[in-house]
Design an enzyme around this catalytic site. Structure first.
Site, short mmCIF file in Angstrom:
data_model
loop_
_atom_site.label_atom_id
_atom_site.label_comp_id
_atom_site.label_asym_id
_atom_site.label_seq_id
_atom_site.Cartn_x
_atom_site.Cartn_y
_atom_site.Cartn_z
N LEU A 277 2.28 -0.15 1.63
CA LEU A 277 2.48 -1.58 0.85
C LEU A 277 2.21 -2.53 1.67
CD1 LEU A 277 3.17 -1.82 -2.31
CD2 LEU A 277 5.55 -1.81 -1.63
N ASP A 278 1.35 -3.48 1.20
CA ASP A 278 0.94 -4.52 1.76
C ASP A 278 2.06 -5.40 2.30
OD1 ASP A 278 -1.99 -3.68 1.69
OD2 ASP A 278 -2.23 -4.77 -0.18
N ARG A 279 1.86 -6.09 3.17
CA ARG A 279 2.83 -7.03 3.61
C ARG A 279 3.21 -7.95 2.65
NH1 ARG A 279 1.36 -11.44 8.27
NH2 ARG A 279 3.17 -12.77 8.19
N SER B 114 3.36 -7.55 -0.40
CA SER B 114 3.73 -6.95 -1.68
C SER B 114 5.16 -6.40 -1.48
CB SER B 114 2.64 -5.57 -2.03
OG SER B 114 1.24 -6.19 -2.27
N ARG C 152 -5.42 -2.76 -1.14
CA ARG C 152 -5.37 -3.86 -1.99
C ARG C 152 -5.83 -3.61 -3.39
NH1 ARG C 152 -2.90 -7.73 1.13
NH2 ARG C 152 -3.77 -9.58 -0.40
#
Length: 180
Positions: free
Chosen positions: A44-46, A48, A143
């Site tokens: 999970l992106d930073r 998010s 993403r």
């Protein structure tokens, strides 16, 4: 028996256990989870927030993370503007990105969910409305949610992963975790 942990990843936390090699180390999973031998099943992106699953079982990790198993992932997405029926239908059919067409997705407008405040807060512009959609994917490109909403003209302002397969975020505060 394999261990499976559900973690509510806060905003601005890296989905890994170390941030070595940087001049200014950033927050990582190790700031919240002190359980040896578990690793994230997917990322999970930073920027998010939301549900991250961690396990000590490599086969379970692969089953959760590998798109071949088509494990649904549901996201609550705050977007800029108000997507019309055509934009939502485009998300449902699949969107052309620079790395090809996405698979069909579930997409619907939802009422603003009851969430914790984000730090820092999402930027708001008085002249541009925003709304929330629920987006359910069966793949996991880099993403992808942000690129999909931008492709239909509605950039993502906030992104919270709500569900991965049968596992849900329910009742977990940001930075908290529990065994499944």
């Amino acid at each position: 028996m394999p261990r499976l942990i559900l973690f509510n990843k806060p905003y601005d936390v890296l989905c890994q256990f170390t941030d070595k090699g940087t001049d200014t180390p950033r927050a990582t999973l190790s700031d919240f989870i002190d359980v040896p031998g578990v690793y994230p099943a997917g990322r999970l992106d930073r920027d998010s927030e939301g549900l991250v699953l961690l396990t000590d079982d490599g086969r379970l990790q692969a089953r959760i993370a590998d798109p071949r198993f088509k494990l649904d992932k549901t996201y609550w997405v705050q977007v800029e503007g108000e997507p019309d029926a055509a934009a939502l239908e485009a998300l449902r059919r699949g969107v052309r990105l620079n790395d090809g067409m996405t698979r069909p997705a579930g997409a619907e407008r939802i009422d603003p969910p009851e969430l914790w405040p984000r730090d820092p807060p999402v930027r708001f512009r008085k002249s541009v409305p925003d709304c929330w959609i629920a987006l359910t994917l069966r793949e996991g490109r880099n993403r992808q949610v942000r690129r999909m909403t931008a492709a239909v003209g509605h950039p993502t302002l906030r992104l919270v992963r709500r569900r991965v397969g049968e596992w849900r975020l329910d009742g977990l505060a940001p930075g908290a975790w529990r065994d499944a």
